[in-house]
Motif scaffolding. Structure first.
Motif: not given
Length: 653
Positions: A290-296, A415, A573, A576, A613
């Motif tokens: 859920t950290e970023d939409e990229f990871y979904d 990312k 992530p 992150v 990061s």
């Protein structure tokens, strides 16, 4: 799916039963359903079973009626039904319905030649009491693991290294060349491991050792690129048929089966074909962050689940899950390998294990059919220096398409690796392009490197340990093998021989950590052999990743999945998480034991942590190495119990 260990004392000293049981039970997670021991004076076999086929009668070790041959076997022989029919016709009588007994009788009849008849994932050992010889073998692609330790006194082998070193007489020594391999590529080409003196039996190999016969290792299978003169339509039809049949036989089981589902081409194909053959609802297992939409990627997984009419189940691993699980992941892996994708893979396997005993996945499609961006970047940079069958296709590809594909790749890379690292990589690529000095091997090495400037963080201690070792020798062994003249297929061959075994190590360990059997139908050897007959200009026509595979699965998976352009491969992530909790990273890399060990330069580590990061993958590599030392060399009580197994909880300072 199971685990085994064996000890063969070449000096004819009787086996220590207590030690053998301890070694066997170190891998109880691989087989919590049953256990077994077989001892023949100086030969001992230990077994842990996860019951999948013939749950009631498939006990191991298993011995032939005449007492001559005894087997321990980890894996599945998917064509055991057909092989059993053949053996019955030749006069063999069976006591069970298990694939283990089929394999045992097939070996008794044909010896090592039985390997060419097997379609499956396997590692096994067979003791010949009459000849006093031991035979061990591993499947063609290396789906199932097999490790060994050999000296003048003993030959010891097991499904996992931790079972071998449970024998306290075996010294635990780090193998620094393997550590440099991992730092350089995030996998270890060849048969080395992190443990000095312990080796992998390579995929497609067998070994024989006897009381009066020294260890002999032979290769029984390899990939050969003999291009067939067929039309695209013929290749597509044949490929579609073989993939369909591979999924069909991989569904053979006496316990519930489900599918790992990422929403990519491969897992979607397996899921949709499984739905066709099962003709009843089954469960699929997906994960996201859920950290970023990229990871979904779950929106794609849900599209496939709906099309295949599956019960969709999902897990969402967090930073806390990662921090609590890291030491257990390193312990289960035996040695660091591949990237942080092991974190979500472990979480999804946990979810699956709560619902089924067997899960099918899509591992292998990218290496067989050409799905990774680095193949195309390497090819594009190299075609000016190396003539290839694909040159005309490269010319025909539009500039717009190239730019679009690169944009998607760079966006995803940024990312995962951070802006600084991405900009530096682009800058170096531009400089090399302008200099025009890169050979195919130079470019392939660059795009295959995970930590290009690893030596910048080495301490003098580590430099001394690595003096004289060049990781390029191990890296280039497969590229330089004379299997094809085409550079595109050379890259695929390298990855199937060097990179894919690392991914399969993760596949095996993360599933076995939770007593789940993971099957990979895309690595059915028939698919691999067929793909090797397809010329690259058809396999990736117009430099379209997995072109021929996509044509073969048209109409099988939803078009929304078929035409995806945002390939991700379950990104994690860690950049992150490391940025949010730098203390967690420092606690591992800069604690008292790490400083005394002095593998890495403390000041350089501090700089990397300060910009975590941007250097997350470099930190990931070093964290895994240091945690490996803490667990297997130090046996640090913060991470492992007195019995050598990973602690359930680790208290943070």
């Amino acid at each position: 799916m199971c685990g085994f260990v064996g000890v063969f004392d070449l000096n004819k000293v009787p086996i220590n039963l207590g030690c053998l049981c301890k070694m066997r039970d170190m891998i109880i997670h691989r087989g919590p359903d049953d256990e077994g021991i077989y001892i023949d004076h100086n030969l001992g076999l230990g077994f842990r079973r996860l019951s999948i086929i013939d749950v009631e009668l498939g006990h191991q070790p298993m011995t032939t009626v005449d007492g001559r041959y005894t087997i321990v076997f980890n894996g599945e022989i998917y064509n055991y039904v057909e092989l059993r029919t053949y053996l019955v016709r030749s006069g063999v009588s069976f006591k069970t319905e298990s694939d283990t007994e089929v394999l045992l009788h097939l070996f008794a009849q044909k010896g090592k030649d039985c390997l060419s008849l097997l379609n499956g994932m396997f590692a096994f050992a067979i003791w010949d009491k009459e000849k006093r010889e031991l035979f061990i073998a591993r499947d063609r692609m290396g789906i199932k693991p097999l490790y060994y330790y050999a000296d003048h006194e003993r030959f010891i082998f097991a499904s996992e290294i931790k079972a071998i070193i449970a024998d306290r007489t075996i010294r635990r020594e780090p193998n620094y060349p393997a550590i440099l391999d991992y730092l350089s590529f995030m996998y270890i080409p060849g048969d080395k491991t992190f443990f000095k003196g312990i080796h992998k039996l390579m995929p497609g190999h067998y070994a024989i050792v006897g009381e009066n016969k020294p260890l002999q290792i032979e290769q029984y299978w390899d990939i050969t690129f003999n291009y067939a003169e067929k039309t695209e339509k013929q290749f597509v039809e044949e490929l579609r048929s073989v993939i369909d049949d591979a999924v069909r036989i991989h569904l053979r089981s006496d316990v519930p089966v489900g599918c790992h589902l990422s929403g990519g081409l491969d897992s979607s194909t397996v899921t949709c074909l499984a739905a066709k053959h099962l003709q009843k609802p089954f469960k699929t297992f997906s994960g996201k962050f859920t950290e970023d939409e990229f990871y979904d990627e779950t929106k794609y997984a849900k599209v496939v689940s709906k099309a295949a009419n599956t019960t969709y189940l999902e897990t969402v691993p967090s930073k806390s899950f990662f921090q609590k699980s890291l030491h257990k992941l390193v312990w289960h892996m035996d040695e660091p390998c591949v990237g942080p994708g092991i974190i979500p893979q472990y979480a999804v396997c946990q979810l699956a294990a709560k619902n089924v005993k067997v899960a099918l996945g899509g591992q292998g499609g990218d290496e067989i059919f050409g799905g990774y961006p680095r193949y195309f970047f390497t090819y594009e940079k190299s075609t000016g220096f190396t003539k290839s069958i694909n040159t005309q296709q490269a010319i025909e590809q539009s500039l717009l398409k190239k730019l679009a594909n690169k944009f998607v790749f760079v966006k995803g890379y940024m990312k995962q690796h951070g802006i600084k690292t991405t900009i530096e990589k682009i800058r170096k690529n531009l400089m090399e392009h302008n200099n025009g000095t890169c050979s195919f091997e130079d470019v392939w090495r660059k795009y295959s490197s995970s930590f290009a400037n690893a030596s910048s963080v080495f301490s003098e201690t580590l430099r001394t340990q690595l003096a004289g070792y060049n990781p390029d020798e191990a890296f280039f062994q497969f590229i330089r093998k004379d299997v094809t003249d085409d550079i595109f297929d050379k890259m695929l061959y390298h990855d199937m021989k060097a990179y894919l075994p690392g991914l399969l190590q993760v596949e095996d360990r993360m599933s076995m950590a939770v007593s789940l059997e993971s099957r990979v139908p895309m690595l059915d050897y028939r698919i691999v052999e067929l793909a090797a007959t397809i010329p690259p200009h058809m396999k990736v026509k117009g430099l379209e990743p997995k072109y021929i595979f996509k044509k073969a699965i048209e109409g099988i998976i939803p078009n929304e999945i078929l035409h995806r352009k945002d390939k991700k491969g379950f990104p994690t992530p860690i950049n992150v998480w490391f940025e949010e909790d730098k203390e967690f990273v420092a606690d591992i890399l800069l604690d008292k034991n790490a400083k005394q060990r002095s593998l890495f330069d403390d000041k350089q580590i501090e700089k990397l942590i300060a910009s975590s990061s941007a250097y997350s993958w470099a930190l990931w590599s070093m964290i895994n190495i240091e945690m490996w030392f803490k667990i297997f060399i130090d046996e640090d009580p913060r991470y492992v119990d007195s019995d050598g197994k990973a602690r359930e909880e680790v208290a943070r300072r």
